[in-house]
Design an enzyme around this catalytic site. Sequence first.
Site, mmCIF file in Angstrom:
data_model
loop_
_atom_site.group_PDB
_atom_site.id
_atom_site.type_symbol
_atom_site.label_atom_id
_atom_site.label_comp_id
_atom_site.label_asym_id
_atom_site.label_seq_id
_atom_site.Cartn_x
_atom_site.Cartn_y
_atom_site.Cartn_z
ATOM 1 N N SER A 441 -59.019 -8.600 5.258
ATOM 2 C CA SER A 441 -59.431 -7.452 6.335
ATOM 3 C C SER A 441 -58.288 -8.251 7.086
ATOM 4 O O SER A 441 -57.797 -7.066 8.087
ATOM 5 C CB SER A 441 -60.558 -7.672 6.613
ATOM 6 O OG SER A 441 -61.034 -8.859 6.748
ATOM 7 N N HIS A 462 -57.299 -2.640 1.345
ATOM 8 C CA HIS A 462 -58.897 -2.364 2.503
ATOM 9 C C HIS A 462 -59.679 -1.556 2.550
ATOM 10 O O HIS A 462 -59.438 -0.545 3.017
ATOM 11 C CB HIS A 462 -57.767 -2.916 3.841
ATOM 12 C CG HIS A 462 -58.909 -3.354 4.764
ATOM 13 N ND1 HIS A 462 -58.840 -3.473 6.451
ATOM 14 C CD2 HIS A 462 -60.087 -3.584 4.484
ATOM 15 C CE1 HIS A 462 -59.823 -3.421 6.798
ATOM 16 N NE2 HIS A 462 -61.038 -4.272 6.368
ATOM 17 N N GLU A 474 -56.665 1.285 3.800
ATOM 18 C CA GLU A 474 -55.761 0.559 4.594
ATOM 19 C C GLU A 474 -54.766 0.240 2.930
ATOM 20 O O GLU A 474 -54.943 -0.921 2.099
ATOM 21 C CB GLU A 474 -55.336 -0.332 5.324
ATOM 22 C CG GLU A 474 -56.202 -0.119 6.873
ATOM 23 C CD GLU A 474 -55.989 -1.010 7.409
ATOM 24 O OE1 GLU A 474 -55.823 -0.771 9.366
ATOM 25 O OE2 GLU A 474 -57.071 -1.781 7.348
ATOM 26 N N ASN A 512 -58.513 -3.554 11.649
ATOM 27 C CA ASN A 512 -58.614 -5.152 13.214
ATOM 28 C C ASN A 512 -57.710 -5.298 13.973
ATOM 29 O O ASN A 512 -59.082 -6.235 14.538
ATOM 30 C CB ASN A 512 -59.286 -6.144 11.541
ATOM 31 C CG ASN A 512 -59.747 -5.641 11.130
ATOM 32 O OD1 ASN A 512 -61.278 -5.024 11.372
ATOM 33 N ND2 ASN A 512 -59.924 -5.984 9.697
#
Length: 721
Positions: A441, A462, A474, A512
Site C-alpha cells: 500500500s 495494490h 493500482e 493512500n
Amino acid sequence: MLSAMSEAPPAPFRLEVDSDNIVWLIFDTPGSRANVLGAPALDSLQNCLTELESRIATGYPVAVVLWSAKRDSFIVGADIKEIAAVDDAEDGREKSAQVQRVFRRLEQLAVPTIAAIDGICLGGGAELALACDWRIGSDSPRTRLGLPEVRLGLIPGFGGSVRLPRLIGMRRSLSMILTAKSISAKTALDYGLLDRMLPAEGFRTAVAATVADIVLRRITPGEPRRSLWDRLLEGTTYGRHLIFSKARARVEETSGGHYPAPMTAIDVVAESIQLPLEDALAREAEAAGRLAATSVCKNLVRVFNLGQAAKKALPAEVAGEAVEVGKVAVIGAGVMGGGIAELLAAHDIPVILKDIDPRALDAGLRHANDLLRQAAKRGIFSAAAARRKAALIQGTLAYDSFEDVDFVIEAIIERLPVKKVVLREAEQALPEHAVFATNTSALSVTKLSAGSGRPGQVVGMHFFNPVHKMPLVEIIRTDTSSTAAAATAFRLAKRLGKTPVLVADRTGFIVNRLLAPYLNEAGFLLEDGADVAEIDGALTEFGMPMGPCRLLDEVGFDIVEHVAQEMVRAFGERMRPSRALGILTSEGRLGKKNKRGFYSYSRRGASVDRNTVRSLSFGAAAAGSVAPDDIVDRCLLPSVNEAMHALEDGVASGAGDVDLAMVMGAGFPPFRGGMLAWADRRGAGAVRDRLIELQERHGERFAPAPALNRAADEGGALAAV
C-alpha cells in the site's frame, strides 16, 4: 477527371429472410465488438422497420427475430456520449420519446416479434427486447440481462420503467432497476422476463425451431413464477403502497438523498403502472429527460467514462506483450491474501495459497471458501459452481508446487526486509517468465526489486480491502519493470473484473497518498475541539461512505501509523500526523480489529466510544465544535492539494486517473464526478484562497502546491491537468 467514391459503411441493422419466411433483424455495429444503440443504429432500425411494415402489409414475413451478430453480446446499451450531450430537460425528454416511438413501431408489428438473446443484454438493449412479443435467451453464462441506468443517474427511459413492471411485477422490477444488477438467463426465466431458455450450442437453429412453433401457435409465452405473497402484495392498493414505501425507505437509507434517479424510478413505476401505455411512456420520458440534464448524471457519466478509458490505457502494442496467466500463487494467507485467492478462483483461475503458519493458512482457505459460498447465496453463481471454484484453491506451506506458476501476488506484512526475503525465495522456485507482484500500500516497489535476480519481472499490484468489493487495482511499474510484466499485471486485473490504474512508484501511490492528509486532519480537528460524531457526520453528509474517524478504525491504527511514517519520510512535515493517533496506539487501541477505536462495536452496530474521547482530551486546546463546512474543507482540500503535488511528481498520467482512483479506491462520492472535478466547480483560484486562509490559521500543511498556484494564476482547470 472522375474521383474514386468510397463505399458507405454497412448499416448497423439489416434484414435477412430465411426459407421459412422468417425475417432476421440483425444488429451488427460496424467496427465494434459490441452493439450500441446510438443515433446511427436507431436511424438504421427505423429504415428496417419501414421495410418490415411494407413487407408485412403484403403478406409476409411470418415472424421477426431480433438477432445480434456479435459473439457473446446482444446489445450493451445506449451511446453514453449521446447521454452526456443532453443540453436540458426538454432535450432529454424529446430524445427519450424519440427512442420510445421507434420501439413502439417494433412492438406494433402485426407478426410475432422475438428477441433472441445470446450474451450481454443491458440498458437500452433490454428495453428493446421488452418491446418484442417474446424473449428467448441462451443458457450461456455470458447471457445476462439488466437495467443499469441508475448508475449513470438515469432511469430506463426507452420504455423499460413501464414495460418491465407490467411483465414481471413491481417488486422484481424495482429490484432490477434500483440495484442496477444484471441477472442470469435462469433467473430471467424464473422472473418471466425470458419466455424460453435454449442451449447456447446451436442457439440459432434452436431459435428458428422455436419461432416456427410460435408461428404455428404450438407454444405460449412463459409466465412469471410469482409467489402467493407477491400476488397478494401487487394485487391490492395496500400491498402496492407497502412495496413502494419500503423501496423509498431503502433508497433514502443508502443514497443519503444525493442520487435522485432511484427515487424517481420508484415514482415512475408507482405512477405509471395503471396508466394507459402511451401516457405511461410520456411520464417516463419526462422523468428521464429531467434526470439526464442534472449535474449528478453528468458527473456519474464522467466517472463511467474515466473507468472505460482506464481499462484501455495500454496501447495495443504494449498490451500484446502480456504473458498469458494460467496459474497464480498468492503468498500470505491473511485477509487480503485469502480475498485475492477467492477473487482468482471466482474467475476460474487455479491458485496456490501459501503461508508459513498452518493456522494462518487454514484461516485463509476458510476465508476464501466463505466468500465463494456468500457469492453463491447472492446468486452470482450456483452452489455447485462455488464448490468447483473452491477446488481451484490449493493451500501449501512450501514452494514445491511453484514450478508452473505464471504470476505471483505477494500479500504479506508491510515490512520491506521481509518482503525481500520472500521475493528471493519465490524466485528460486518460479519459472523464468513468471511475474512477481507485491500487494503493497505504500512501500517502494523499486527498493523491493533491487533485491531481485530479475527486477524486470517485479511490479506492484495494490488491491483494496475488501478485495471482492473494491473495484480498483493500482498497477505500479518501476523504472526497471519490463513492459511485459506491467502489461501482464494490467491484463490480469481486467480479467478479475477490476479497473486497473497505472501509477508510478512513489510513496503511497495515488489513493493512500491522498488519503493521508484526509485522515491526518481528523486528528488535528480533534485537537481543535471537534467531536468524532461531528467530523464523521460532516463527511458522510458530503457523500463519503464513512467519515475519517470510522475509516481509521476500519484500516487499523497500527497500519495507519506505519503508513504515516512512510509518508513523513517521503514528503516531510505536510504529512506529519497529529498527536491523536500516537496517544491511542500507546494505549493498545488498534481500531475495529480489537474493538478499541473511535467507535465501540456490537451486534447492534457502532457508536462513538466515550473512553476514546476521554483519552483525547487536549485541555485548553479544545475550543469547541467546528462548523461542518470547515470540517469538509480541512479534510478534503489538503487531499486536493496533495493531488496537485502528486501529478507534478508524475504519479499518474493525468487528473482523470486521480479522480477515478479516489472514487473507486477511497469512496469519494461518484455523484460529485471526482475530487478534482469537485474542486474545479469552486475554481482553482477559490481553492487556493481557501488553502491560504487555512494555512494562516492552522499551519504550513495547507500551503498551496506549485501546480495549484499555476492553475489559479492561469485560470486553468484542475481536472484537466
